[in-house]
Design an enzyme around this catalytic site. Sequence first.
Site, PDB file in Angstrom:
ATOM      1  N   ASP A  14     -10.349  40.997  13.606  1.00  0.00           N
ATOM      2  CA  ASP A  14     -11.041  40.188  14.616  1.00  0.00           C
ATOM      3  C   ASP A  14     -10.593  38.738  14.432  1.00  0.00           C
ATOM      4  OD1 ASP A  14     -12.867  38.660  16.092  1.00  0.00           O
ATOM      5  OD2 ASP A  14     -14.529  40.043  15.696  1.00  0.00           O
ATOM      6  N   ASP A 110      -9.355  39.851  21.385  1.00  0.00           N
ATOM      7  CA  ASP A 110      -9.176  39.308  20.036  1.00  0.00           C
ATOM      8  C   ASP A 110      -9.552  40.278  18.915  1.00  0.00           C
ATOM      9  OD1 ASP A 110     -11.937  39.135  20.333  1.00  0.00           O
ATOM     10  OD2 ASP A 110     -12.054  37.390  19.033  1.00  0.00           O
ATOM     11  N   GLU A 111      -9.607  41.566  19.241  1.00  0.00           N
ATOM     12  CA  GLU A 111      -9.911  42.552  18.201  1.00  0.00           C
ATOM     13  C   GLU A 111      -8.987  43.753  18.353  1.00  0.00           C
ATOM     14  OE1 GLU A 111     -14.481  43.280  17.558  1.00  0.00           O
ATOM     15  OE2 GLU A 111     -14.136  42.418  19.516  1.00  0.00           O
TER      16      GLU A 111
HETATM   17 MG    MG Z   1     -13.283  36.987  17.286  1.00  0.00          MG
END
Ligand code: MG
Length: 412
Positions: A14, A110-111
């Site tokens: 993340d 974003d992961e």
């Molecule tokens: Mg994040």
Amino acid sequence: MSLQKEEATILLADMNSFYASVERAHNPALQGKPVLVCGDPERRHGIILAASQEAKAYGIKTAMTVGEALALCPEAQCVLPRMALYLEISWKIQQIARTFSPLVEPYSVDELFIDTAGTEKMGTSAEEVAHRFRQRLREELNIPCSIGMSHNKFLAKMACDIEAKKSSQGIAFWRKEDIEKKLHPLPIRKMFMIGSRMERHFRNMGLLTIGDVAHYPVYYLTKRFGLRGEIYHHLAWGRDASPVLPQSLENPKGIGHSITLPRDYHQLEDIETVLLELTDQVCSRARRLQKAGRTLSLSLRSYDLTRGFHRQFSLPAPTNLSEQAFRAVKMLLHRHWNGLPVRSVSVGLDNLVDDEILQQELFVDRAQQDRLHRVIDSVRERFGTTAILRGCSLTTAGVAKDRARKIGGHEA
Ligand SMILES: [Mg+2]
């Protein structure tokens, strides 16, 4: 046939303050400064989409208004979001991840999940992959990230959210013994995929921690919540069989939902029930996006993903109506399912077009159906969906769009 492969190690990476980190990486003048990515910095009511660590130190949080944020930290630098750039960096991150393992599943902008099974054979442990991946993101993209590791996706995500984000190493590895030690004491709202509505249901049942859910008789959970109840029971015990599904990003035209069942399904009617719910979710999502699609696809797989099928069927005209779509999905099931025990199911709607085009050629009964669906959708929006869905995959672009819209989706 165990629910989880103990030997496999899955990483959830993340990116920390992703948008703000990208901005900082692309503008040396922002280094070490409190950076805010704001919807509209000119308006004090604009909202903070991301805040750098430095800004967070002032107590600034995602989804605050610009006015509130500047009151806490007047010298904070506000920048406009550049979604195209964030998506490009997100894609580069995925490319780096794929140099470690082919099993990379982007989960949001974003992961991403990385299944490191097999890398041991090449002399690389999962922990080494985690360290090297973090290092490469720092060196090549100047993006910091936190990584959770465990033997399944659910625990990897929990390890990341609960521990890695707060640890100075940025990496946390949860093992079997951590299920009772670290997972069970957590309040239910910390459980991945539990919304506030489910939290309320559980609270009304006197269940306050994840451990409470784990120890509640599964019979009553299933009676009350159906399949979802059974899934929550397994998750509370850290059991999650959903595989890391490598996704191709080159197919940005479809909407799909998939689910990994808590056990094998053998009965046609049981599988149909799951398919109806998935199809309904897909169509409801299409309606929300004002899209309709011509091609329905169905995948069924066995627990180890080695057997199963993927088939599709194209309708004469695009649809986003659950009944119509379900007829096609059911037809595919009846035509291709040979009795194989089913563990993983997915339904997709592809060849999407804007459904405004459809509005012009509505039949009367279609218009009625359409209204009915929208009423159902709005009720759902107010009271929450019955969704049990995992690995809900639109497309990277779509997920990113969705993520951008529901600001606050990522916290670190
Ligand atoms: Mg994040």
